[in-house]
Scaffold this motif. Structure first.
Motif, mmCIF file in Angstrom:
data_model
loop_
_atom_site.group_PDB
_atom_site.id
_atom_site.type_symbol
_atom_site.label_atom_id
_atom_site.label_comp_id
_atom_site.label_asym_id
_atom_site.label_seq_id
_atom_site.Cartn_x
_atom_site.Cartn_y
_atom_site.Cartn_z
ATOM 1 N N LYS A 125 0.833 -1.203 0.000
ATOM 2 C CA LYS A 125 0.000 0.000 0.000
ATOM 3 C C LYS A 125 0.870 1.256 0.000
ATOM 4 C CE LYS A 125 -3.524 2.488 2.680
ATOM 5 N NZ LYS A 125 -4.319 2.501 3.934
ATOM 6 N N SER A 126 0.483 2.200 -0.828
ATOM 7 C CA SER A 126 1.155 3.500 -0.849
ATOM 8 C C SER A 126 0.132 4.562 -1.218
ATOM 9 C CB SER A 126 2.312 3.518 -1.863
ATOM 10 O OG SER A 126 2.855 4.805 -1.981
ATOM 11 N N THR A 127 -0.246 5.374 -0.263
ATOM 12 C CA THR A 127 -1.210 6.447 -0.521
ATOM 13 C C THR A 127 -0.598 7.827 -0.299
ATOM 14 O OG1 THR A 127 -2.018 6.272 1.761
ATOM 15 C CG2 THR A 127 -3.195 5.018 0.085
ATOM 16 N N THR A 128 0.683 7.874 0.049
ATOM 17 C CA THR A 128 1.372 9.144 0.240
ATOM 18 C C THR A 128 1.894 9.633 -1.102
ATOM 19 O OG1 THR A 128 2.050 8.454 2.457
ATOM 20 C CG2 THR A 128 3.205 10.322 1.490
ATOM 21 N N VAL A 129 1.519 10.843 -1.486
ATOM 22 C CA VAL A 129 1.888 11.326 -2.813
ATOM 23 C C VAL A 129 3.375 11.662 -2.857
ATOM 24 C CG1 VAL A 129 -0.410 12.215 -3.269
ATOM 25 C CG2 VAL A 129 1.308 13.714 -2.247
ATOM 26 N N PRO A 130 3.999 11.520 -4.025
ATOM 27 C CA PRO A 130 5.397 11.941 -4.170
ATOM 28 C C PRO A 130 5.497 13.458 -4.152
ATOM 29 C CG PRO A 130 4.510 11.246 -6.287
ATOM 30 C CD PRO A 130 3.448 10.956 -5.267
ATOM 31 N N GLY A 161 8.395 3.582 -4.713
ATOM 32 C CA GLY A 161 9.328 4.059 -5.725
ATOM 33 C C GLY A 161 8.611 4.877 -6.783
ATOM 34 N N LEU A 162 9.377 5.723 -7.463
ATOM 35 C CA LEU A 162 8.815 6.576 -8.501
ATOM 36 C C LEU A 162 8.578 5.804 -9.783
ATOM 37 C CD1 LEU A 162 11.067 9.732 -8.017
ATOM 38 C CD2 LEU A 162 8.722 9.404 -7.211
ATOM 39 N N ASP A 163 7.577 6.238 -10.521
ATOM 40 C CA ASP A 163 7.282 5.641 -11.822
ATOM 41 C C ASP A 163 7.704 6.577 -12.955
ATOM 42 O OD1 ASP A 163 6.331 4.324 -14.026
ATOM 43 O OD2 ASP A 163 4.240 4.283 -13.417
ATOM 44 N N THR A 164 6.996 7.706 -13.124
ATOM 45 C CA THR A 164 7.211 8.569 -14.285
ATOM 46 C C THR A 164 7.154 10.031 -13.873
ATOM 47 O OG1 THR A 164 6.193 6.925 -15.742
ATOM 48 C CG2 THR A 164 6.351 9.162 -16.595
ATOM 49 N N ALA A 165 8.026 10.853 -14.498
ATOM 50 C CA ALA A 165 8.005 12.300 -14.329
ATOM 51 C C ALA A 165 7.815 12.947 -15.697
ATOM 52 C CB ALA A 165 9.300 12.791 -13.689
ATOM 53 N N GLN A 166 7.031 14.044 -15.739
ATOM 54 C CA GLN A 166 6.730 14.717 -16.999
ATOM 55 C C GLN A 166 6.758 16.237 -16.816
ATOM 56 O OE1 GLN A 166 2.834 13.058 -18.017
ATOM 57 N NE2 GLN A 166 3.801 11.633 -19.433
ATOM 58 N N ASN A 189 9.554 4.608 -15.766
ATOM 59 C CA ASN A 189 10.000 3.370 -15.103
ATOM 60 C C ASN A 189 11.204 3.639 -14.210
ATOM 61 O OD1 ASN A 189 8.038 1.801 -16.569
ATOM 62 N ND2 ASN A 189 9.410 1.892 -18.341
ATOM 63 N N ILE A 190 11.099 4.689 -13.405
ATOM 64 C CA ILE A 190 12.240 5.108 -12.582
ATOM 65 C C ILE A 190 12.597 4.039 -11.562
ATOM 66 C CG2 ILE A 190 13.071 6.860 -10.981
ATOM 67 C CD1 ILE A 190 11.143 8.832 -12.414
ATOM 68 N N GLY A 191 11.613 3.564 -10.812
ATOM 69 C CA GLY A 191 11.843 2.462 -9.878
ATOM 70 C C GLY A 191 12.794 2.790 -8.747
ATOM 71 N N ALA A 192 12.934 4.052 -8.397
ATOM 72 C CA ALA A 192 13.809 4.469 -7.309
ATOM 73 C C ALA A 192 13.087 5.486 -6.449
ATOM 74 C CB ALA A 192 15.102 5.066 -7.864
ATOM 75 N N ALA A 193 13.648 5.772 -5.283
ATOM 76 C CA ALA A 193 13.008 6.696 -4.357
ATOM 77 C C ALA A 193 13.188 8.151 -4.780
ATOM 78 C CB ALA A 193 13.554 6.499 -2.953
ATOM 79 N N ASP A 194 14.207 8.427 -5.599
ATOM 80 C CA ASP A 194 14.487 9.802 -6.003
ATOM 81 C C ASP A 194 14.894 9.839 -7.466
ATOM 82 O OD1 ASP A 194 14.608 11.447 -3.290
ATOM 83 O OD2 ASP A 194 15.676 9.570 -2.939
ATOM 84 N N TYR A 195 14.613 10.994 -8.092
ATOM 85 C CA TYR A 195 15.144 11.284 -9.425
ATOM 86 C C TYR A 195 15.706 12.694 -9.369
ATOM 87 C CZ TYR A 195 15.694 11.577 -14.462
ATOM 88 O OH TYR A 195 16.229 11.700 -15.726
ATOM 89 N N ALA A 196 17.041 12.798 -9.385
ATOM 90 C CA ALA A 196 17.703 14.085 -9.170
ATOM 91 C C ALA A 196 18.572 14.495 -10.348
ATOM 92 C CB ALA A 196 18.537 14.022 -7.894
ATOM 93 N N VAL A 197 18.344 13.894 -11.507
ATOM 94 C CA VAL A 197 19.110 14.250 -12.697
ATOM 95 C C VAL A 197 18.528 15.531 -13.302
ATOM 96 C CG1 VAL A 197 19.847 13.490 -14.988
ATOM 97 C CG2 VAL A 197 19.609 11.819 -13.132
ATOM 98 N N ASP A 198 19.380 16.532 -13.536
ATOM 99 C CA ASP A 198 18.892 17.736 -14.209
ATOM 100 C C ASP A 198 18.427 17.374 -15.616
ATOM 101 O OD1 ASP A 198 19.639 19.044 -11.934
ATOM 102 O OD2 ASP A 198 21.339 20.098 -12.816
ATOM 103 N N TRP A 199 17.392 18.057 -16.095
ATOM 104 C CA TRP A 199 16.778 17.668 -17.363
ATOM 105 C C TRP A 199 16.495 18.891 -18.231
ATOM 106 C CZ3 TRP A 199 11.740 19.694 -17.233
ATOM 107 C CH2 TRP A 199 11.218 19.947 -15.951
ATOM 108 N N SER A 200 16.372 18.633 -19.532
ATOM 109 C CA SER A 200 16.138 19.702 -20.497
ATOM 110 C C SER A 200 14.729 19.592 -21.060
ATOM 111 C CB SER A 200 17.164 19.629 -21.638
ATOM 112 O OG SER A 200 17.041 18.402 -22.337
ATOM 113 N N ILE A 201 14.329 20.609 -21.818
ATOM 114 C CA ILE A 201 13.017 20.614 -22.446
ATOM 115 C C ILE A 201 13.174 20.725 -23.960
ATOM 116 C CG2 ILE A 201 11.904 21.601 -20.420
ATOM 117 C CD1 ILE A 201 11.943 24.299 -21.776
#
Length: 289
Positions: A125-130, A161-166, A189-201
């Motif tokens: 169960k996971s109901t706490t939002v990221p 764990g995280l799934d997807t960021a947009q 499909n991140i599958g980790a607790a954090d995603y800290a990679v800088d990203w571009s648009i």
């Protein structure tokens, strides 16, 4: 002497009912009570099934913290078997902890015989939002080319764990104005607790001459999601400034710097003019000395 035949009859059932566990652990992280489970029950003594219950604890083998004591799932069954897949009661799911919850089952027949089985399955169960960690100020520098990366991170606040960021780009704040770029995946499909990679648009999709507001959203493997509007903005200007030459050649011979010249400059991309420079040569087309 009077005799009465079949004054009454006795129904005997001393064999306990059976539990057949066809359910593996439920490895889908759940933010809502959407799971159904394949654990079947059968009467073996002829009395028919009466009801079955579940018990939930935080540890295997009914250890750890008791989440829900024996709670009825189905009652008044009155059948030889119960094979329909079933969900845990809403109140039990609501009481479950974030993380893994172990479910045990027991069943009773109409004669009072019972059977139990420990850890027939578990529920994640996971109901706490990221959360979205915005370390990026608005990009105040006017950009004429792609390649800039932005410091907006994503964090899971549960155990799934995280799934997807947009991200999404609009020309107005708060997702108003014109849509420049609809929701586009940063990472999947991140599958980790954090995603800290800088990203571009996608620089090509940005609208020139205005402020492009970038919003972000993320969801975890349980489906819980968070959206943050206007995590930063980008200003785009890819149009070179213009020069309008209203000045014929200055045919006056000058012995001092007394001339003024009618050459205009205009910005067409939105960033406004920065500076004007001149170069003087002794020949046309920047020739001579």
């Amino acid at each position: 002497i009077s005799t009465t035949t079949d004054a009454f009859y006795v129904r005997k059932s001393t064999a306990g009912p059976a539990i057949t566990d066809n359910q593996a652990g439920d490895d889908v992280w759940r933010a809502a009570n959407t799971g159904v489970y394949n654990v079947d029950f059968a009467d073996t003594g002829g009395a028919g099934l009466s009801y079955f219950q579940i018990k939930v604890s935080t540890g295997a083998n009914q250890t750890g913290t008791l989440i829900a004591d024996w709670t009825s799932v189905a009652t008044s069954i009155n059948a030889a078997s119960y094979t329909a897949d079933w969900a845990v009661p809403a109140a039990v799911f609501a009481a479950m902890q974030t993380g893994v919850n172990y479910v045990s089952a027991r069943v009773f027949d109409n004669a009072g015989n019972s059977q139990s089985s420990t850890d027939v399955f578990y529920v994640r169960k996971s109901t706490t939002v990221p959360s979205i960690v915005n370390s990026q100020a608005g990009d105040a520098a006017w950009r004429s080319a792609p390649g800039t990366v932005y410091n907006v991170d994503f964090k899971d606040n549960s155990s799934s764990g995280l799934d997807t960021a947009q991200y999404k780009v609009m020309t107005g704040p708060g997702q108003t104005g014109t849509l420049a770029k609809d929701w586009t995946t940063i990472a999947a499909n991140i599958g980790a607790a954090d995603y800290a990679v800088d990203w571009s648009i996608d620089f090509a999709s940005l609208v020139e001459g205005v402020t492009n507001y970038v919003s972000a959203r993320v969801w975890d493997l349980a489906g819980a999601t968070t959206t943050a509007n206007d995590v930063f903005y980008v200003k785009k200007d890819v149009t070179a400034p213009g020069i309008t030459d209203n000045q014929p050649g200055d045919d006056n011979w000058r012995n001092s710097n007394s001339g003024v010249y009618n050459i205009d400059f205009a910005d067409a991309g939105g960033s406004l003019l920065n500076k004007v420079q001149v170069k003087i040569t002794s020949g046309p087309n920047q020739s001579g000395i």
